[in-house]
Design a protein around this motif. Structure first.
Motif, PDB file in Angstrom:
ATOM      1  N   SER A 158       0.563  -1.103   0.000  1.00  0.00           N
ATOM      2  CA  SER A 158      -0.188  -0.134   0.103  1.00  0.00           C
ATOM      3  C   SER A 158       0.771   1.242   0.008  1.00  0.00           C
ATOM      4  O   SER A 158       0.589   2.171  -0.712  1.00  0.00           O
ATOM      5  CB  SER A 158      -0.800  -0.065   1.190  1.00  0.00           C
ATOM      6  OG  SER A 158      -1.866  -1.201   1.367  1.00  0.00           O
ATOM      7  N   PHE A 159       1.824   1.234   0.859  1.00  0.00           N
ATOM      8  CA  PHE A 159       2.854   2.468   0.785  1.00  0.00           C
ATOM      9  C   PHE A 159       3.641   2.759  -0.398  1.00  0.00           C
ATOM     10  O   PHE A 159       3.605   3.866  -0.734  1.00  0.00           O
ATOM     11  CB  PHE A 159       3.617   2.387   2.176  1.00  0.00           C
ATOM     12  CG  PHE A 159       3.218   2.602   3.422  1.00  0.00           C
ATOM     13  CD1 PHE A 159       3.385   4.138   3.664  1.00  0.00           C
ATOM     14  CD2 PHE A 159       2.347   1.906   4.159  1.00  0.00           C
ATOM     15  CE1 PHE A 159       2.517   4.491   4.872  1.00  0.00           C
ATOM     16  CE2 PHE A 159       1.891   2.281   5.407  1.00  0.00           C
ATOM     17  CZ  PHE A 159       2.011   3.852   5.721  1.00  0.00           C
ATOM     18  N   VAL A 160       4.085   1.444  -0.886  1.00  0.00           N
ATOM     19  CA  VAL A 160       4.672   1.447  -2.173  1.00  0.00           C
ATOM     20  C   VAL A 160       3.784   2.172  -3.421  1.00  0.00           C
ATOM     21  O   VAL A 160       4.173   2.741  -4.262  1.00  0.00           O
ATOM     22  CB  VAL A 160       5.318   0.164  -2.489  1.00  0.00           C
ATOM     23  CG1 VAL A 160       6.015   0.455  -3.935  1.00  0.00           C
ATOM     24  CG2 VAL A 160       6.391   0.055  -1.504  1.00  0.00           C
ATOM     25  N   GLY A 161       2.450   1.649  -3.189  1.00  0.00           N
ATOM     26  CA  GLY A 161       1.536   1.987  -4.314  1.00  0.00           C
ATOM     27  C   GLY A 161       1.384   3.323  -4.300  1.00  0.00           C
ATOM     28  O   GLY A 161       0.925   4.012  -5.400  1.00  0.00           O
ATOM     29  N   ILE A 162       1.006   3.998  -3.116  1.00  0.00           N
ATOM     30  CA  ILE A 162       0.572   5.370  -3.068  1.00  0.00           C
ATOM     31  C   ILE A 162       1.734   6.441  -3.223  1.00  0.00           C
ATOM     32  O   ILE A 162       1.607   7.579  -3.433  1.00  0.00           O
ATOM     33  CB  ILE A 162      -0.044   5.729  -1.781  1.00  0.00           C
ATOM     34  CG1 ILE A 162       0.839   5.849  -0.687  1.00  0.00           C
ATOM     35  CG2 ILE A 162      -1.429   4.763  -1.483  1.00  0.00           C
ATOM     36  CD1 ILE A 162       0.138   6.024   0.768  1.00  0.00           C
TER      37      ILE A 162
END
Length: 293
Positions: free
Chosen positions: A264-268
């Protein structure tokens, strides 16, 4: 230089009007607000650093013991198409934002500058449409996409997403353009400029901060609403955006929470970088106005 000093003096005078008790209350209120805003993100990041066994330990430990970025490495291995998911999400969001801006900028200018019969009804319809959730129209949209042959393509996610973002974008940008003095149009008309020339050379440079705000809000909205349209109108992995890609993988057998938070953090991260640079241009554009150089 003197003007800058005068403005800073005015600012310091306004700040000094507060007593030390009031200042403590203000800063405490800001701290509480930031805590509730940032606490979920901080907790999610710390979860991504914890080993999976520690997440279910009792008593629960907020700070990770023996924390590492291992979940960020294993996440890329566990989800081979993760980079493709991020690319799809960015592509859908960017194209949707471009389409919205192309349609909204002239429409907002027309609603802000011209008066025509039925304008209030049209604006009211835009406001009513923006209140509907995309889930209400999924079945008719699915039938429409199937008839047009757009299922399992990028268009099936771009077109509905842009359509739902246009009404709110028109309202937002129209409000900003109404603040631009109409005397600028009159002065350009007196100089022999056409409506299109006035719009392109006079209004657009002044409206740039408002357009950037609309672009930011549209990009965020397009990035956030991809799940429901992609889940309904697409079944191919090569077109999946990030939310559906993560849902399809982590929801099969078990939820690997530390890898899910890492993904999730890499995606955002790419979206946050784009928004950060757009905000820089926004701050720079706020100082620009109708000043002739």
């Amino acid at each position: 230089m003197a003007r800058k000093f005068f403005k800073s003096s005015e600012t310091s005078i306004m700040i000094n009007r507060y007593s030390w008790r009031e200042l403590i209350g203000i800063y405490c209120g800001i701290a509480v607000f930031l805590f509730f805003m940032l606490a979920p993100f901080i907790e999610g990041f710390l979860v991504s650093l914890k080993p999976l066994a520690q997440l279910f330990s009792s008593p629960y430990s907020f700070w990770p013991e023996n924390g590492s970025f291992e979940a960020y490495r294993t996440m890329w291995i566990s989800v081979p198409s993760f980079g493709r998911y991020i690319f799809n999400s960015l592509l859908i969001s960017v194209v949707s934002t471009i389409i919205v801006l192309i349609l909204v900028v002239p429409a907002a200018y027309a609603f802000a500058r011209f008066r025509f019969k039925g304008m209030a009804l049209v604006l009211g319809a835009f406001l009513a449409v923006s209140m509907f959730s995309g889930a209400v129209l999924l079945i008719p949209l699915f039938r429409l996409m199937r008839t047009l042959g757009l299922l399992n393509t990028y268009y099936a996610m771009i077109v509905p997403g842009a359509a739902f973002l246009i009404p709110s974008a028109i309202w937002l940008l129209r409000t900003y353009m109404m603040r631009i003095p109409p005397e600028l149009n009159e002065a350009a008309y007196m100089d022999g400029a056409s409506q299109f020339y006035t719009f392109r050379r006079v209004i657009l440079p002044i409206a740039r901060p408002g357009i950037i705000v609309v672009a930011i809000m549209t990009f965020i909205g397009a990035y956030a609403q991809q799940f429901i349209f992609a889940l309904t109108f697409n079944s191919k992995t090569e077109y999946m955006p990030l939310p559906v890609g993560l849902f399809a993988y982590f929801g099969k057998q078990e939820v690997i929470w530390n890898e899910l938070m890492a993904a999730s953090f890499v995606g955002i991260a790419p979206a946050m970088v784009i928004i950060f640079f757009l905000q820089r241009y926004l701050v720079g554009g706020l100082t620009a106005g109708a000043i002739k150089e």
